[in-house]
Design a protein around this motif. Structure first.
Motif, short mmCIF file in Angstrom:
data_model
loop_
_atom_site.label_atom_id
_atom_site.label_comp_id
_atom_site.label_asym_id
_atom_site.label_seq_id
_atom_site.Cartn_x
_atom_site.Cartn_y
_atom_site.Cartn_z
N MET A 16 36.42 73.90 -38.66
CA MET A 16 37.25 74.60 -37.68
C MET A 16 38.39 73.71 -37.19
SD MET A 16 34.51 76.66 -35.31
CE MET A 16 35.74 77.48 -34.32
N THR A 17 38.06 72.45 -36.91
CA THR A 17 39.07 71.52 -36.42
C THR A 17 40.13 71.26 -37.48
OG1 THR A 17 37.35 70.46 -35.07
CG2 THR A 17 39.42 69.26 -35.34
N VAL A 47 43.52 76.95 -47.15
CA VAL A 47 43.16 77.75 -45.99
C VAL A 47 43.58 79.19 -46.25
CG1 VAL A 47 43.24 75.93 -44.25
CG2 VAL A 47 45.33 77.13 -44.87
N LYS A 48 42.91 80.13 -45.60
CA LYS A 48 43.30 81.52 -45.68
C LYS A 48 43.36 82.11 -44.28
CE LYS A 48 38.51 82.81 -46.84
NZ LYS A 48 37.65 83.44 -47.87
N LEU A 59 41.17 79.83 -41.84
CA LEU A 59 39.79 79.56 -42.24
C LEU A 59 39.82 78.61 -43.43
CD1 LEU A 59 36.73 80.37 -41.91
CD2 LEU A 59 37.15 82.06 -43.69
N LEU A 60 39.07 77.52 -43.35
CA LEU A 60 39.09 76.52 -44.41
C LEU A 60 38.44 77.05 -45.67
CD1 LEU A 60 40.07 73.53 -44.61
CD2 LEU A 60 37.66 72.89 -44.42
N ASP A 61 39.08 76.78 -46.81
CA ASP A 61 38.55 77.17 -48.12
C ASP A 61 38.46 75.91 -48.97
OD1 ASP A 61 37.74 78.43 -50.40
OD2 ASP A 61 39.69 79.33 -50.86
N HIS A 134 27.74 74.33 -36.23
CA HIS A 134 28.63 75.44 -35.97
C HIS A 134 29.15 76.14 -37.20
CE1 HIS A 134 31.50 77.29 -33.33
NE2 HIS A 134 32.40 76.96 -34.19
N ASP A 135 30.19 75.77 -37.82
CA ASP A 135 30.62 76.61 -38.92
C ASP A 135 31.30 75.83 -40.00
OD1 ASP A 135 33.02 76.09 -37.88
OD2 ASP A 135 33.33 78.08 -37.08
N ASP A 136 30.88 74.61 -40.22
CA ASP A 136 31.40 73.89 -41.37
C ASP A 136 30.97 74.62 -42.63
OD1 ASP A 136 31.77 72.24 -39.32
OD2 ASP A 136 30.93 70.48 -40.23
N GLY A 137 29.80 75.19 -42.64
CA GLY A 137 29.29 75.92 -43.78
C GLY A 137 29.18 75.08 -45.00
N HIS A 138 28.54 73.90 -44.92
CA HIS A 138 28.49 72.99 -46.05
C HIS A 138 27.11 72.94 -46.68
CE1 HIS A 138 32.35 71.95 -44.93
NE2 HIS A 138 32.08 70.98 -44.08
#
Length: 463
Positions: A16-17, A47-48, A59-61, A134-138
């Motif tokens: 997010m950052t 990013v998108k 949003l990071l891609d 949170h939402d790194d989604g890794h």
């Protein structure tokens, strides 16, 4: 001088950052090119644009190219438990959207991979601390020692300030994980945080700060969320152990949302990089960027990054002044209290002789502190001295821009503190303890070492 304000109303995580800073104007090509010079798996970074309850955000891609495979995205959608045996080799292609990335330190070392579809439940059969975030989604590729990651950064060709900031973030996480696991922080094994994608998040954020020319960072209070999460050891409360440990000393926001809002990585950014905490400064806004989390809440799941230019404004920071007076304390007690206050985060502590009631000679204790340290320091004064009360006042102060540099002298390399005003170096002060150590080691008078340091440092003031 550029000031970055991180508005963490929905918490904070690594991706997010990074996406917020890119939305703010950080050059994504600058970030990617520096990262690709490091020993990382082949990746693409983009990013998108997405909509989060009416707010348009980036949003990071992030995608990796595994050997012999097509690129796959590292945003996944699965619960937080994994089950796999040690020493497996496997590939994966999946997505998860748990909203907040999870990073966790491990007390073992092994590599493994697995093949699975994107909606799955799997649980570990090995012991490790697992903090969901949170939402790194890794999803990580391997386990890495903290010392290995720190060495990789130190030996890299990254800009010097990027190295310092990246090392500071990883050291904060390693310290927290080491305390939780009861081991040397350098020996902590990282799973998610040690994975390629999370390394990219952390170093990427520091590169983005450099791209934007950010000199100071101020953060809002940060919410953690509430509830419980299931990890390998069982059902744990939010914030997870590493996140809570890292957030010590960081002001929290009272925002009641079920779920995990702040990751260990996000918390480490605030702990390691933020110079101050509080509200938006009274400056003209230069630009605003929004970084999106993957999970959808009832509120916009975004972090807002606000950029200010302080060059035309005299920079003042908020500090808290604590005072109390004593007429019955010994010198030994006062010395002990001063050490304890400084160890707890006081900016400065000093004593002033005063005349008290009934003409008694006494001592006025004055403590300068960051506002978020005030409560802890008040507690020390009340517990460790004979006072029945502590006065508190909020002040502002203007300070010089400060940095530390090493100068070469006949007695070795010695650190000096350089003070600048509007870009002009106006003060250079040697670090006394290093001067003292050099004088003792070379058996020369202290003043001789001071003179050599001042002479060597004179060139800095002319730059």
């Amino acid at each position: 001088m550029k000031l970055l304000y991180l508005d963490c109303q929905s918490g904070i995580s690594g991706d997010m950052t990074l996406s917020a800073l890119i939305d703010l104007g950080a050059d994504i090509h600058y970030i990617s090119e520096h990262l690709k010079k490091m020993p990382l798996d082949p990746f693409t970074l983009d990013v998108k644009q997405v909509d989060k309850r009416g707010i348009s955000a980036k949003l990071l891609d992030l995608q990796f190219q595994d050997a012999g495979e097509a690129a796959h995205s590292h945003s996944h959608d699965h619960p937080h438990e994994h089950s796999h045996s040690h020493s497996e080799a496997h590939s994966h292609s999946h997505t998860h959207d748990d909203g907040h990335a999870h990073s966790h330190g491990e007390t073992h070392s092994h590599s493994h991979s697995h093949s699975h579809s994107h909606d799955h439940d799997h649980s570990h059969g090995h012991d490790h601390g697992h903090e969901h975030a949170h939402d790194d989604g890794h999803h990580s590729h391997s386990h890495r020692k903290a010392s290995t990651i720190l060495g990789m950064i130190a030996d890299s060709e990254l800009p010097e300030r990027v190295k310092q900031r990246s090392l500071a973030v990883f050291e904060v996480i390693a310290q927290a994980e080491g305390k939780i696991h009861g081991m040397d922080p350098a020996e902590v094994h990282f799973h998610e945080v040690g994975a390629m994608d999370s390394i990219i998040d952390i170093i990427g954020v520091c590169l983005a700060l450099e791209s934007l020319g950010v000199d100071r960072i101020v953060s809002s209070p940060v919410p953690t969320g509430h509830g419980k999460i299931m990890i390998a050891h069982g059902l744990y409360p939010i914030p997870a152990p590493a996140t809570a440990e890292i957030l010590k000393g960081v002001p929290l926001a009272d925002f009641h949302v079920r779920g995990e809002l702040t990751t260990p990585t996000g918390a480490a950014f605030l702990k390691a990089l933020a110079d101050d905490y509080g509200h938006l400064p009274a400056l003209a806004i230069e630009n605003i960027g929004y970084g999106a989390g993957k999970k959808n809440f009832e509120h916009p799941n975004v972090i807002r990054a606000v950029l200010f230019n302080e060059e035309t404004v005299a920079v003042r920071e908020n500090i808290t002044i604590l005072e109390c007076q004593l007429d019955d304390s010994t010198g030994e007690t006062l010395g002990y209290v001063m050490e304890k206050l400084l160890d707890a985060g006081a900016l400065d502590v000093y004593y002033t002789p005063v005349a008290m009631k009934k003409s008694r000679p006494g001592t006025l204790i004055t403590v300068l502190a960051k506002p978020h340290h005030a409560f802890v320091l008040e507690d020390i004064l009340l517990r460790e001295t004979s006072t029945f009360g502590v006065r508190k006042a909020d002040w502002t102060r203007r300070i010089l821009d400060r940095e530390f540099k090493a100068v070469d002298t006949p007695y070795g390399s010695i650190t000096v503190k350089v003070g600048s005003l509007d870009g002009e170096v106006i003060k250079v002060s040697p670090e006394f303890e290093e001067v003292k150590t050099a004088a003792i080691a070379h058996n020369v008078p202290l003043r001789d070492v001071f003179q050599e340091v001042q002479q060597a440092a004179g060139a800095l003031a002319k730059v």
